[in-house]
Every structure is written in structure tokens, then in C-alpha cells.
Design an enzyme around this catalytic site. Sequence first.
Site, short mmCIF file in Angstrom:
data_model
loop_
_atom_site.label_atom_id
_atom_site.label_comp_id
_atom_site.label_asym_id
_atom_site.label_seq_id
_atom_site.Cartn_x
_atom_site.Cartn_y
_atom_site.Cartn_z
N ASP A 140 50.84 29.54 30.01
CA ASP A 140 51.59 28.60 30.83
C ASP A 140 51.04 28.45 32.23
OD1 ASP A 140 53.94 27.97 32.83
OD2 ASP A 140 54.64 27.26 30.89
N ILE A 169 56.01 24.80 31.18
CA ILE A 169 55.15 24.03 30.26
C ILE A 169 55.33 24.52 28.83
CG2 ILE A 169 52.78 23.40 29.68
CD1 ILE A 169 52.11 23.43 32.61
N ASP A 170 55.47 25.81 28.63
CA ASP A 170 55.74 26.33 27.29
C ASP A 170 57.01 25.71 26.72
OD1 ASP A 170 53.70 28.08 26.42
OD2 ASP A 170 54.37 29.61 27.81
N ILE A 171 58.07 25.69 27.52
CA ILE A 171 59.33 25.14 27.05
C ILE A 171 59.19 23.64 26.79
CG2 ILE A 171 61.74 24.71 27.65
CD1 ILE A 171 61.11 27.61 26.92
#
Length: 394
Positions: A140, A169-171
Site C-alpha cells: 500500500d 489503497i488496499d481497501i
Amino acid sequence: MRPLEGMRVIDLTHVLAGPFATHQLCMLGADVIKVERPGQGDQTRGLALQPELNGLAPGFVSLNTGKRSVVLDLKTEQGRKAVEQLVATADVFVENFRPGKAAKLGLTPERLHAVNPKLVYCSISGWGQIGPNASRPAYDHVVQAATGMMALQGSDPDAPPINVGFPVIDIGTGMLAANAILAALLRRARGDQSPITLDVSMVDASAVLMVGAVASYWLAGTVPSRVGNQGFVGSPGADTFPTADGWISTAANTLRHFRIMCGVLGRSDILSNKTLLPKLPDSEEAFLAGLGNAAVRDELIKAFAAESAAVWEQRFAAAGVPASKVQTVPAYLDGHYLGTGRADAALAAHPLGRSAPGQIFHEGYRWTGETRPPLGHPPRLGEHTDEILQKLKA
């Protein structure tokens, strides 16, 4: 009925973006079979670092509750064959290996579509499946650095880059992947029988999350700048101010709201001071775009110092001006979240001895007037291996 009841997802993802995507599908009713490596399983289980939690570390629990866990060694022919057998029974296959690894394992879209033509195949990666960066690893904060997000945080243009305080960003990537999979399943429901392969990347997700900055640069040539804790409109009333005992963030973006805000603060004179605000818009509903300046902020800070953040929050709420005191995560969860009915009554127990509202394991929105189905539990590593593999042999 939950929307994805009767559908099966084979989940070969790990850590955050992929598990968050399949978590959304699980909460919508899909049977998510999580395929994990022998020994340690998903890294977020924390088996190596927190063995006392038995593989149920908080990060794992939050994204894998309700899934079923199967342990397979994908380096063996037997393990790969088992995956193909699972795929034959599934609607969706999701992986987040670095591009190229699925091919080395023989788990390409072409191969799995040959096994099951109706399968929706979704790949999640850092840089996408094609292009010069495809094979690069990513996490991320690395993608935040690469896409300019890290350069937008904070307010001092000369300060070092700042990482967003959680893996945004991962989410975002997980949300996009779940959305793409739902769109693909809708295509299937409408009769589309063509092969469907989805390429979801963290860099694309970052651009979507920063859509305002991206559009401003591409369409107008405006280089995004750091705005710190200010609102993005640039209004003098959209900022974060110190108070007598803490901080408060306000969003008086329009002239009307700023007029009300100044009145609540007892500083209506600011609006008529041509030195502070030389020109105001004609419409009460117009944004005060770009009118924020240090002199106005200094005057507002003097006014905010008279009361606590909680008092100002109450007064602004009563006057219809968006505002909130700046809280910690624990203060929000233990106060507003639990105290206003946003959480389910059911609590999910955890080995650490604490419990969490069931809502955090749900979709993040509510079906008004409907009763929630019972929550599943986070699976132990390989908990369902024998059960599921036996059914494949039957």
C-alpha cells in the site's frame, strides 16, 4: 435472502486487498472457500508472531469471518488438481499473486475457463497484469508513493512525503474488485456466456480514489497541491481549528454557511472586513473557493479559543453547519458508533478477551427494515479441509 446465496467463490488471496474483496462477497451471502498454504496460512493470521491467538489475529478476523478455510499445497500436482476441482463447482475465482505466478502454477484464466466456462476470473495486483511494471512487487504505502498520493498529504510543500494513516489503497482496491465481480456476475445473470477475466490493480484504484486531483491535472493542467487539514474547496470556513481543549473541523464551504459560522462564533464582522475578504460571491450558495487566507484563519482561531470543541460542535450542529471535534478511533468506536445504534447488538468474541460489534464484519451498509442473518465465525487454518475435499471425492 442475501444477494449471493448459492454462489461459490474460490479465494486464493492473502493479506488485505484480495481478502477485503472476497469479504464483501461473503457478507453478501457467497460461500467463500479460502485456500491457504500449509503451516502459516494467510500472513495476517499472525501464526508466527502471535501464536497464542491461534491464527485469529484481529486483522485476519475482520476480513475473513464467515469464510471456510482449506489448506492446499499449490506446489504439488495434488494441490493444483484440488483447486481445479473446486473451480469446477464455483462461480468466481480470485487471486492476488504477483503477475506470472498463477501461470507458473497452471492456474491461468484460459486453463480455469476450460475447466468451468462460466467462471468469473479476477486477478488483483499492484501494477496490473500488463505493462513494464507488471512484475514489480507492491504494498500500500509503496503505491501511495508511486501514484502521488503520499505527496498530497500534509500542508507544507517542502515537508517530507506523508503516508495516509491506514492502507487506503488496499481497501479501495478490494472495493473495486468486489464491484467488478458483481458486475461480471450480473453479466452472467443476463445471459452473457463469454469468458470473463478481470484485471484489478492498486495503481488504478489509487487513481480512482484521487479522481478529483487526476481530473484537475489531465483536464485543466492544474498540479494538485497539499492542503493539509483544510477542506478542498478552499473556503476560510472549511478548515481544522484549535479550540480551548482540542481541535474541531468545520465545513462552511458556501457563503451562507460561512455567514452562519461567523455568527455562531460572534464574529460576523469578518464578513464585512474588506481587508480580510476583499470580495465575496453574489450568491449565498456559492462556494468561497480559494478565499481562505492566513489573516482570516488567525481571526477565527481567536474566536474558537473561547470554548471547547464539544461546545462548538453542538452549536454548529444546531445551526446547520457541518462540523465535528477531532476524535481518536477508540473515542469514535466506544462513543458515537456504539452509542447511536450504528453497531449490531450481537458481539463477536475474540481470543484477546475483547468483543467487537458484529457490524464490522458486515457489508458496511444496512438493508433497512430487514433482520441481519447470523454471523459466521473466522475459520481456523484448514478448519474445513477434510469436509470440502471429501465432498469433491463424492
